[in-house]
Design a protein around this motif. Structure first.
Motif, PDB file in Angstrom:
ATOM      1  N   VAL A  39       1.660  17.657  -1.295  1.00 18.92           N
ATOM      2  CA  VAL A  39       2.228  16.382  -1.710  1.00 18.92           C
ATOM      3  C   VAL A  39       1.115  15.630  -2.416  1.00 18.92           C
ATOM      4  CG1 VAL A  39       3.138  14.180  -0.908  1.00 18.92           C
ATOM      5  CG2 VAL A  39       3.841  16.302   0.220  1.00 18.92           C
ATOM      6  N   PHE A  40       1.357  15.232  -3.636  1.00 21.72           N
ATOM      7  CA  PHE A  40       0.340  14.486  -4.368  1.00 21.72           C
ATOM      8  C   PHE A  40       0.726  13.019  -4.397  1.00 21.72           C
ATOM      9  CE2 PHE A  40      -1.322  12.957  -8.580  1.00 21.72           C
ATOM     10  CZ  PHE A  40      -2.651  12.907  -8.185  1.00 21.72           C
ATOM     11  N   MET A  41      -0.151  12.175  -3.860  1.00 19.18           N
ATOM     12  CA  MET A  41       0.144  10.738  -3.776  1.00 19.18           C
ATOM     13  C   MET A  41      -0.761   9.959  -4.702  1.00 19.18           C
ATOM     14  SD  MET A  41       0.694   9.712   0.200  1.00 19.18           S
ATOM     15  CE  MET A  41       0.693   7.956  -0.120  1.00 19.18           C
ATOM     16  N   GLU A  42      -0.213   8.901  -5.236  1.00 17.50           N
ATOM     17  CA  GLU A  42      -1.045   7.969  -5.985  1.00 17.50           C
ATOM     18  C   GLU A  42      -0.417   6.584  -5.886  1.00 17.50           C
ATOM     19  OE1 GLU A  42      -1.530   8.439 -10.301  1.00 17.50           O
ATOM     20  OE2 GLU A  42      -3.668   8.105  -9.871  1.00 17.50           O
ATOM     21  N   ASP A  43      -1.278   5.601  -5.627  1.00 16.84           N
ATOM     22  CA  ASP A  43      -0.837   4.221  -5.641  1.00 16.84           C
ATOM     23  C   ASP A  43       0.399   3.985  -4.763  1.00 16.84           C
ATOM     24  OD1 ASP A  43      -1.052   1.611  -6.394  1.00 16.84           O
ATOM     25  OD2 ASP A  43       0.141   1.861  -8.231  1.00 16.84           O
ATOM     26  N   GLY A  44       0.354   4.547  -3.550  1.00 17.45           N
ATOM     27  CA  GLY A  44       1.423   4.268  -2.597  1.00 17.45           C
ATOM     28  C   GLY A  44       2.733   4.990  -2.826  1.00 17.45           C
ATOM     29  N   ARG A  45       2.719   5.974  -3.736  1.00 16.52           N
ATOM     30  CA  ARG A  45       3.946   6.730  -4.000  1.00 16.52           C
ATOM     31  C   ARG A  45       3.639   8.221  -4.028  1.00 16.52           C
ATOM     32  NH1 ARG A  45       7.315   2.729  -6.359  1.00 16.52           N
ATOM     33  NH2 ARG A  45       5.995   1.375  -7.583  1.00 16.52           N
ATOM     34  N   VAL A  46       4.690   9.008  -3.792  1.00 18.66           N
ATOM     35  CA  VAL A  46       4.550  10.448  -3.982  1.00 18.66           C
ATOM     36  C   VAL A  46       4.806  10.746  -5.453  1.00 18.66           C
ATOM     37  CG1 VAL A  46       5.515  12.717  -3.449  1.00 18.66           C
ATOM     38  CG2 VAL A  46       5.213  11.018  -1.629  1.00 18.66           C
ATOM     39  N   VAL A  47       3.802  11.328  -6.106  1.00 16.74           N
ATOM     40  CA  VAL A  47       3.941  11.646  -7.527  1.00 16.74           C
ATOM     41  C   VAL A  47       4.578  13.012  -7.701  1.00 16.74           C
ATOM     42  CG1 VAL A  47       2.676  12.064  -9.674  1.00 16.74           C
ATOM     43  CG2 VAL A  47       1.959  10.222  -8.132  1.00 16.74           C
ATOM     44  N   GLU A  48       4.135  13.942  -6.875  1.00 12.85           N
ATOM     45  CA  GLU A  48       4.673  15.292  -6.996  1.00 12.85           C
ATOM     46  C   GLU A  48       4.618  15.980  -5.648  1.00 12.85           C
ATOM     47  OE1 GLU A  48       3.510  17.355 -10.452  1.00 12.85           O
ATOM     48  OE2 GLU A  48       4.295  19.283  -9.789  1.00 12.85           O
ATOM     49  N   GLU A  49       5.630  16.812  -5.420  1.00 19.14           N
ATOM     50  CA  GLU A  49       5.691  17.528  -4.153  1.00 19.14           C
ATOM     51  C   GLU A  49       6.167  18.924  -4.500  1.00 19.14           C
ATOM     52  OE1 GLU A  49       8.247  15.611  -1.350  1.00 19.14           O
ATOM     53  OE2 GLU A  49       8.266  17.342  -0.022  1.00 19.14           O
ATOM     54  N   SER A  77      -5.084   5.648  -2.315  1.00 18.76           N
ATOM     55  CA  SER A  77      -3.679   5.841  -2.670  1.00 18.76           C
ATOM     56  C   SER A  77      -2.744   5.649  -1.475  1.00 18.76           C
ATOM     57  CB  SER A  77      -3.479   7.233  -3.295  1.00 18.76           C
ATOM     58  OG  SER A  77      -3.970   8.228  -2.445  1.00 18.76           O
ATOM     59  N   GLY A  78      -3.302   5.468  -0.265  1.00 26.08           N
ATOM     60  CA  GLY A  78      -2.460   5.158   0.885  1.00 26.08           C
ATOM     61  C   GLY A  78      -2.250   6.322   1.848  1.00 26.08           C
ATOM     62  N   LYS A  79      -3.047   7.366   1.709  1.00 22.88           N
ATOM     63  CA  LYS A  79      -2.850   8.555   2.544  1.00 22.88           C
ATOM     64  C   LYS A  79      -3.126   8.270   4.018  1.00 22.88           C
ATOM     65  CE  LYS A  79      -6.007  10.842   0.249  1.00 22.88           C
ATOM     66  NZ  LYS A  79      -6.543   9.746  -0.590  1.00 22.88           N
ATOM     67  N   THR A  80      -4.266   7.611   4.261  1.00 22.20           N
ATOM     68  CA  THR A  80      -4.598   7.282   5.651  1.00 22.20           C
ATOM     69  C   THR A  80      -3.542   6.352   6.241  1.00 22.20           C
ATOM     70  OG1 THR A  80      -6.969   7.543   5.278  1.00 22.20           O
ATOM     71  CG2 THR A  80      -6.316   6.139   7.123  1.00 22.20           C
ATOM     72  N   THR A  81      -3.179   5.357   5.474  1.00 21.33           N
ATOM     73  CA  THR A  81      -2.169   4.403   5.949  1.00 21.33           C
ATOM     74  C   THR A  81      -0.868   5.117   6.300  1.00 21.33           C
ATOM     75  OG1 THR A  81      -3.179   2.766   4.500  1.00 21.33           O
ATOM     76  CG2 THR A  81      -0.996   2.241   5.388  1.00 21.33           C
ATOM     77  N   VAL A 141       0.834  -1.204   0.000  1.00 22.00           N
ATOM     78  CA  VAL A 141       0.000   0.000   0.000  1.00 22.00           C
ATOM     79  C   VAL A 141       0.871   1.257   0.000  1.00 22.00           C
ATOM     80  CG1 VAL A 141      -1.661   1.291   1.380  1.00 22.00           C
ATOM     81  CG2 VAL A 141      -1.937  -1.168   1.096  1.00 22.00           C
ATOM     82  N   LEU A 142       2.004   1.206   0.682  1.00 22.02           N
ATOM     83  CA  LEU A 142       2.988   2.298   0.635  1.00 22.02           C
ATOM     84  C   LEU A 142       4.279   1.721   0.063  1.00 22.02           C
ATOM     85  CD1 LEU A 142       2.395   3.985   4.123  1.00 22.02           C
ATOM     86  CD2 LEU A 142       1.482   4.693   1.908  1.00 22.02           C
ATOM     87  N   LYS A 143       4.748   2.352  -0.984  1.00 27.59           N
ATOM     88  CA  LYS A 143       5.886   1.757  -1.709  1.00 27.59           C
ATOM     89  C   LYS A 143       7.149   2.594  -1.585  1.00 27.59           C
ATOM     90  CE  LYS A 143       2.489  -0.128  -4.851  1.00 27.59           C
ATOM     91  NZ  LYS A 143       1.796  -0.010  -6.140  1.00 27.59           N
TER      92      LYS A 143
END
Ligand SMILES: Nc1ncnc2c1ncn2[C@@H]1O[C@H](COP(=O)(O)OP(=O)(O)O)[C@@H](O)[C@H]1O
Ligand SMILES: [Mg+2]
Lengths: 224, 245
Positions: free
Chosen positions: B210-220, B38-42, B16-18
């Motif tokens: 911080v933009f997250m998707e699918d357990g990764r940070v896409v853009e910050e 995308s894993g934000k809560t986790t 879930v977090l990569k």
């Protein structure tokens, strides 16, 4: 109703009632208090998955819920002497009723603990409280509130079941009326009278239950 | 102030977090955006140890902690300096608003009751709920409950507050009262890490996105830059979607 029967009833009523106050009620209160201590302890041990203790609790519950209460009374009072363990009638009854009732109430409390939202425990952690602190101050009080009506029902049921203690020579309400029946031979009237006394006791307990529920409802009600 | 490095978390077989890195400086308000799942809560739960991460490092107050080897004692010490605001409030249901706020002070920090109540009253005043201090959560609206939760977070004088979608369980007309409290905290310099779907908050209040998707940070990026000149295609698409919504 004839004069003789009426006199028997008037004469026996206080005699039976006094047994209610000196035997039935103390047996109920002492055994149920011990049962509650046992129940909370067993429910917490299971809820927290304490190794060994949890299995012991399951075993206890399995035994006491899976065999007749009457048999448990017989085993302790008539069976244990074979092993050289002799217990007086009243303490024997207290022992059996508290172990038996503890098993049932443990399940009620455990279910109520599991019904408390997991977020309550997490919120406790997040304000810095430990597991034990959160259980004691937040989770257990909420569970006891949920469990209260069921526990009160169990208490009332147990009060009536104490009549079984008559079989191990505890002179509670039923036994007291049986003794009078043996003398005057009026079973119908005297069993009715004993029933009336049980009814008085259970009515009072039901009233107390309602009062308790009202007091506890503060945080579940919508009104200010 | 708080820095997360290479955090990884799997449930069962699914990762879930990569490997997520996030840095929050003192006084920063960092908004985490991203589609649901995308894993934000986790991420927030791992950072406050409600979930155990499988890998990663936490830098807190200048000290580094391996998230796998961290001890109970260290967790307790860090938790006393942080606060968490849940999506569904998680107020203590058997406690009044004031008791909710003082509980962590009296029980966890052994503060005298009178002093705790003083702090509690001030915290409730700050979120505009002085007149509700003796109400139980069930007697409060969602917005009021969330403001009590924020007061509870404030009361412990945390170095950082984590928010997990604090307004998404609320009716639209109640989000404003919660957001304005959060905006006020931001203005006062509170350090905050906020998972949110409120674009207004991310754009106008937060300093960094911080933009997250699918357990990764896409853009910050700093907020303005994120909204005005996003770099990744995925971010542009996301912003287009929400602007059309
Ligand atoms: N306790 C859990 N057990 C199994 N899977 C979980 C658990 N918590 C979250 N997940 C999964 O992890 C992914 C990320 O969830 P979450 O962190 O809640 O995302 P977000 O908050 O961004 O919506 C989802 O696919 C979710 O189903
Ligand atoms: Mg979420």
């Amino acid at each position: 109703m004839n004069q003789r029967l009426w006199e028997i009833l008037v004469d026996s009523f206080p005699k039976i009632l006094v047994r209610g106050f000196t035997m039935t009620l103390p047996l109920t209160i002492i055994a149920f208090s011990l049962a509650m201590v046992l129940a909370v302890f067993m429910a917490l041990a299971q809820f927290a998955h304490v190794p060994v203790l949890k299995q012991l609790c399951r075993f206890h519950i399995w035994i006491f819920r899976g065999t007749p209460l009457l048999l448990q009374l017989y085993l302790v009072f008539y069976g244990l002497p074979n092993l050289g363990i002799i217990i007086d009638p009243f303490p024997a009854a207290v022992l059996v009723f508290s172990l038996n009732e503890g098993a049932y109430c443990a399940e009620i409390v455990r279910a109520a603990l599991e019904a408390v939202p997991a977020g309550q425990l997490e919120a406790g952690y997040c304000v810095g409280m430990s597991y034990l602190q959160t259980m004691r101050r937040i989770v257990l009080p909420q569970a006891m509130r949920t469990a209260f009506p069921s526990l009160a029902n169990s208490l009332i049921a147990m009060m009536k079941d104490t009549s079984l203690a008559s079989t191990i020579t505890v002179t509670e309400i039923l036994m007291a009326s049986q003794r009078i029946i043996a003398r005057v031979y009026e079973p119908m009237a005297l069993y009715m009278e004993a029933g009336l006394i049980y009814l008085m006791f259970s009515t009072v307990l039901t009233k107390l239950q309602k009062m308790g529920e009202r007091r506890l409802s503060a945080y579940t009600s919508k009104e200010g | 102030m708080v820095e997360i490095k290479g955090i990884k978390k799997s449930f069962g077989g699914t990762e879930v977090l990569k490997g997520v890195d996030i840095k929050v400086d003192q006084g920063d308000v960092v908004a985490i955006l991203g589609p649901s799942g995308s894993g934000k809560t986790t991420l927030l739960r791992c950072v406050n140890f409600l979930e155990k991460a499988q890998a990663g490092e936490l830098l807190f107050d200048g000290r580094a902690y391996d998230l796998q080897k961290i001890t109970k004692k260290e967790i307790a010490a860090i938790r006393r300096k942080t606060a968490f605001v849940f999506q569904n409030y998680n107020l203590f249901l058997n406690k009044t608003a004031l008791q909710n706020v003082t509980e962590g002070l009296v029980v966890a920090r052994k503060m005298p009751k009178a002093q705790a109540e003083d702090i509690g009253r001030r915290a409730l005043e700050k979120v505009g709920l002085s007149d509700r201090r003796d109400y139980y959560p069930s007697q409060l609206s969602g917005g009021q409950q969330q403001r009590v939760a924020i007061a509870r977070a404030l009361a412990v004088d945390p170095e950082i507050i984590y928010f997990d979608e604090p307004t998404s369980a609320l009716d639209p007309e109640l989000t404003g009262e919660v957001l304005s409290v959060m905006r006020q905290l931001a203005e006062e310099g509170m350090t905050m890490l906020v998972v949110t779907h409120e674009m207004g908050f991310a754009r106008n209040v937060s300093s960094k996105v911080v933009f997250m998707e699918d357990g990764r940070v896409v853009e910050e990026a700093p907020s303005r830059e994120f909204f005005e000149s996003p770099r990744s295609e995925r971010t542009k698409e996301f912003l287009r979607l929400i602007q059309n919504a």
